[in-house]
Design an enzyme around this catalytic site. Sequence first.
Site, PDB file in Angstrom:
ATOM      1  N   MET A  19       0.961  -1.175  -0.018  1.00  0.00           N
ATOM      2  CA  MET A  19      -0.227  -0.112  -0.073  1.00  0.00           C
ATOM      3  C   MET A  19       0.928   1.289   0.028  1.00  0.00           C
ATOM      4  O   MET A  19       0.414   2.438   0.394  1.00  0.00           O
ATOM      5  CB  MET A  19      -0.960  -0.165   1.072  1.00  0.00           C
ATOM      6  N   LEU A  22       6.726   3.193   1.843  1.00  0.00           N
ATOM      7  CA  LEU A  22       7.596   1.948   1.855  1.00  0.00           C
ATOM      8  C   LEU A  22       8.605   2.126   2.979  1.00  0.00           C
ATOM      9  O   LEU A  22       9.028   3.228   3.107  1.00  0.00           O
ATOM     10  CB  LEU A  22       8.323   1.713   0.548  1.00  0.00           C
ATOM     11  N   HIS A  23       8.835   1.114   3.637  1.00  0.00           N
ATOM     12  CA  HIS A  23      10.032   1.009   4.482  1.00  0.00           C
ATOM     13  C   HIS A  23      10.753  -0.182   4.425  1.00  0.00           C
ATOM     14  O   HIS A  23      10.587  -0.811   3.664  1.00  0.00           O
ATOM     15  CB  HIS A  23       9.249   1.161   6.040  1.00  0.00           C
ATOM     16  N   HIS A  26       8.991  -3.573   3.644  1.00  0.00           N
ATOM     17  CA  HIS A  26       8.867  -3.784   2.374  1.00  0.00           C
ATOM     18  C   HIS A  26       9.804  -4.123   1.368  1.00  0.00           C
ATOM     19  O   HIS A  26       9.739  -5.122   0.481  1.00  0.00           O
ATOM     20  CB  HIS A  26       8.130  -2.593   1.604  1.00  0.00           C
ATOM     21  N   SER A 174       6.165  -0.555  10.265  1.00  0.00           N
ATOM     22  CA  SER A 174       4.629  -0.383   9.524  1.00  0.00           C
ATOM     23  C   SER A 174       4.723   0.942   9.111  1.00  0.00           C
ATOM     24  O   SER A 174       5.100   1.850   9.720  1.00  0.00           O
ATOM     25  CB  SER A 174       3.527  -0.591  10.665  1.00  0.00           C
TER      26      SER A 174
HETATM   27  P1  AMP Z   1       1.181  -3.035   3.693  1.00  0.00           P
HETATM   28  O1  AMP Z   1       2.066  -1.996   2.404  1.00  0.00           O
HETATM   29  O2  AMP Z   1       1.117  -2.531   4.825  1.00  0.00           O
HETATM   30  O3  AMP Z   1      -0.134  -3.292   3.002  1.00  0.00           O
HETATM   31  O4  AMP Z   1       2.320  -4.369   3.536  1.00  0.00           O
HETATM   32  C1  AMP Z   1       2.640  -4.887   2.192  1.00  0.00           C
HETATM   33  C2  AMP Z   1       3.452  -5.964   2.390  1.00  0.00           C
HETATM   34  O5  AMP Z   1       4.719  -5.769   3.228  1.00  0.00           O
HETATM   35  C3  AMP Z   1       2.623  -7.167   3.272  1.00  0.00           C
HETATM   36  O6  AMP Z   1       2.715  -8.462   2.659  1.00  0.00           O
HETATM   37  C4  AMP Z   1       3.242  -7.085   4.666  1.00  0.00           C
HETATM   38  O7  AMP Z   1       2.907  -8.083   5.379  1.00  0.00           O
HETATM   39  C5  AMP Z   1       4.489  -6.483   4.590  1.00  0.00           C
HETATM   40  N1  AMP Z   1       5.078  -6.025   5.524  1.00  0.00           N
HETATM   41  C6  AMP Z   1       4.511  -4.895   6.229  1.00  0.00           C
HETATM   42  N2  AMP Z   1       5.474  -4.447   7.225  1.00  0.00           N
HETATM   43  C7  AMP Z   1       6.305  -5.382   7.416  1.00  0.00           C
HETATM   44  C8  AMP Z   1       7.439  -5.659   8.096  1.00  0.00           C
HETATM   45  N3  AMP Z   1       7.757  -4.915   9.281  1.00  0.00           N
HETATM   46  N4  AMP Z   1       8.471  -6.543   7.933  1.00  0.00           N
HETATM   47  C9  AMP Z   1       8.020  -7.384   6.998  1.00  0.00           C
HETATM   48  N5  AMP Z   1       7.276  -7.358   5.945  1.00  0.00           N
HETATM   49  C10 AMP Z   1       6.161  -6.410   6.238  1.00  0.00           C
END
Ligand code: AMP
Length: 270
Positions: A19, A22-23, A26, A174
Amino acid sequence: MRSDKIRCQGKTIVFVPTMGFLHAGHLSLIREGKKYGDDIVVSIFVNPTQFGPGEDLETYPKNFEKDLELLQKEGVNAVFAPDAVEIYGEKFQTYVELEKLPNHLCGLSRPVFFKGVATVVTKLFNIVKPHVTIFGQKDYQQLTVIRQMVRDLNFDIKVVGAPTVRESDGLAMSSRNTYLTPEQRISALSLNKSLKKAQTLVENGLQDAAKIIDTAAKLIRSHPETEIDYITICDPETLDDMKTIDRPALMALAVKVGKARLIDNMILNP
Ligand code: AMP
């Protein structure tokens, strides 16, 4: 279409849905993905159908330019960043829904969440046509839902789970951490602390899930501005509650810290 061309070239397409904002979490999925294929596709899409009323769809953090810069540095081959109209036309009416897995953990307080996730990921799979997809274990229930959906609907896609990336003090990375004030950022550490405490109790022979949950709840509540949504100890596959930890168990929790709803989890090994 790009995906067909890449497939014709005999390349393996690896897909990382996000979404945005990015960190390092990701980016770790992208690096993991490179082990499985040679064409890395990342999507950036804040999916409206997975947000319920009163949630943070409108305020979800965004920084598209910085995201692109990070993705370029990682050597990603393609970025797919559609808008909501492109994904859900006016006449959209077909959804993907799982019967059981959403009746646990986050699905209870976010009733439309997994229907939205399963639907958008199905659509993204059909557009990107990946051979492999990478999801984070941080969103454990989401990973479980995607694995189940891929099995149930015969997607010819390998689903890979990647470990949670944390800040040096243990806070799971996050995009929503950006909502935290410095004081709330300290309170947010209680999530990981309570999981680590639980693991220590289990290692010392405690098997009573209710006692472990109670200890975790007390630890979290001792931190200001925390509001527990759930703390659960459950079967890592079915997500059904476990009373006795006599085998590996998933401990998962969701806590509101200020306006940020944060989640974390750990497998407890007796
Ligand atoms: P999001 O952008 O939060 O929807 O996350 C996209 C993808 O990144 C999803 O598969 C999440 O599980 C993964 N993700 C988010 N935070 C982390 C994290 N701290 N470590 C590893 N993967 C993550």
